[in-house]
Scaffold this active site. Structure first.
Site, PDB file in Angstrom:
ATOM      1  N   HIS A  18       0.916  -1.224   0.194  1.00  0.00           N
ATOM      2  CA  HIS A  18      -0.076  -0.120   0.026  1.00  0.00           C
ATOM      3  C   HIS A  18       0.864   1.333  -0.214  1.00  0.00           C
ATOM      4  O   HIS A  18       0.557   2.375  -0.766  1.00  0.00           O
ATOM      5  CB  HIS A  18      -0.891   0.006   1.230  1.00  0.00           C
ATOM      6  CG  HIS A  18      -1.915  -1.027   1.389  1.00  0.00           C
ATOM      7  ND1 HIS A  18      -2.124  -1.686   2.369  1.00  0.00           N
ATOM      8  CD2 HIS A  18      -2.794  -1.415   0.355  1.00  0.00           C
ATOM      9  CE1 HIS A  18      -2.950  -2.442   2.269  1.00  0.00           C
ATOM     10  NE2 HIS A  18      -3.704  -2.204   1.088  1.00  0.00           N
ATOM     11  N   LYS A  42     -17.791  -4.658   9.887  1.00  0.00           N
ATOM     12  CA  LYS A  42     -16.601  -5.404   9.703  1.00  0.00           C
ATOM     13  C   LYS A  42     -15.824  -5.220  11.273  1.00  0.00           C
ATOM     14  O   LYS A  42     -15.941  -4.129  11.985  1.00  0.00           O
ATOM     15  CB  LYS A  42     -15.529  -5.092   8.656  1.00  0.00           C
ATOM     16  CG  LYS A  42     -15.736  -5.479   7.647  1.00  0.00           C
ATOM     17  CD  LYS A  42     -14.567  -5.508   6.614  1.00  0.00           C
ATOM     18  CE  LYS A  42     -14.685  -6.492   5.042  1.00  0.00           C
ATOM     19  NZ  LYS A  42     -13.787  -5.982   4.231  1.00  0.00           N
ATOM     20  N   ARG A  92      -2.200  -6.526  -7.377  1.00  0.00           N
ATOM     21  CA  ARG A  92      -0.948  -7.440  -6.980  1.00  0.00           C
ATOM     22  C   ARG A  92      -0.784  -8.630  -8.093  1.00  0.00           C
ATOM     23  O   ARG A  92       0.328  -8.608  -8.403  1.00  0.00           O
ATOM     24  CB  ARG A  92      -0.932  -7.934  -5.673  1.00  0.00           C
ATOM     25  CG  ARG A  92      -0.886  -6.995  -4.524  1.00  0.00           C
ATOM     26  CD  ARG A  92      -1.226  -7.756  -3.326  1.00  0.00           C
ATOM     27  NE  ARG A  92      -2.705  -8.028  -3.507  1.00  0.00           N
ATOM     28  CZ  ARG A  92      -3.458  -8.472  -2.328  1.00  0.00           C
ATOM     29  NH1 ARG A  92      -2.808  -8.706  -1.225  1.00  0.00           N
ATOM     30  NH2 ARG A  92      -4.726  -8.784  -2.384  1.00  0.00           N
ATOM     31  N   SER A 130      -2.575  -7.581   3.984  1.00  0.00           N
ATOM     32  CA  SER A 130      -2.868  -7.139   5.352  1.00  0.00           C
ATOM     33  C   SER A 130      -3.059  -8.439   6.229  1.00  0.00           C
ATOM     34  O   SER A 130      -2.626  -8.574   7.394  1.00  0.00           O
ATOM     35  CB  SER A 130      -4.058  -6.023   5.523  1.00  0.00           C
ATOM     36  OG  SER A 130      -3.838  -4.966   4.746  1.00  0.00           O
TER      37      SER A 130
END
Ligand code: PNS
Length: 161
Positions: A18, A42, A92, A130
């Site tokens: 990031h 979340k 990615r 992450s």
């Protein structure tokens, strides 16, 4: 004409991938606003204030054209609020593409004036996420090189016990 972009994400927490995208995007746009999504549905490891603070510390040496803000709701509304015409996202691998394509089309449908710009993640960070960084930290592994130093410190503190 000033070119403004938002870089939205959950950033729970920010990784080196990031950070690399943010650094490169900051060089492409006049102003970059990193938007940290506050999603009440979340349960992130780091709350919204912690995530914003960690990112601010991680980009402290960036040029002053980079801001970090929390947001909730739609990314396109966050973009409009910041007078941004671009959404930046990192890619990615091919596996990211399908979901990102869907998001880009959805955002364009919602707001034609906002285009998504993809930056390929740096090769050395292509494996990173992450989730992986949290898992490594949780089991006592070394996350330096995977996350910026302020995030590594926060992960160590969070999983110390
Ligand atoms: O870091 P993430 O979890 O991959 O980021 C996903 C994010 C925050 C960019 C995406 O979930 C999002 O834009 N959420 C805000 C809600 C929204 O705008 N939804 C419609 C477009 S997908």
């Amino acid at each position: 004409m000033s070119r403004v972009a938002v870089f939205p994400g959950s950033f729970d927490p920010m990784t080196m991938a990031h950070l690399d995208v943010a650094r490169r995007a900051a060089a492409l746009f006049d102003r970059l606003v990193i938007g940290v999504l506050h999603n009440p549905k979340k349960s992130p490891v780091f709350d919204i204030d912690e995530r914003v603070a960690m990112i601010r510390a991680s980009v402290a040496d960036f040029d002053a054209n980079v801001q970090v803000e929390a947001f909730d709701g739609l990314t396109v509304v966050f973009a409009e609020r910041n007078e941004a015409s671009f959404i930046v996202r990192g890619l990615r691998a091919v596996s990211d593409f399908e979901a990102e394509l869907q998001m880009a089309h959805t955002n364009r449908k919602l707001q034609r004036g906002v285009d998504t710009v993809f930056l390929m993640s740096a090769l050395e960070f292509g494996y990173l996420s992450s989730t992986l960084a949290k898992e490594v930290a949780q089991f006592g592994g070394d996350v330096s090189g995977m996350v910026p130093p302020p995030v590594a410190a926060a992960l160590a503190a969070r999983f110390a016990s």
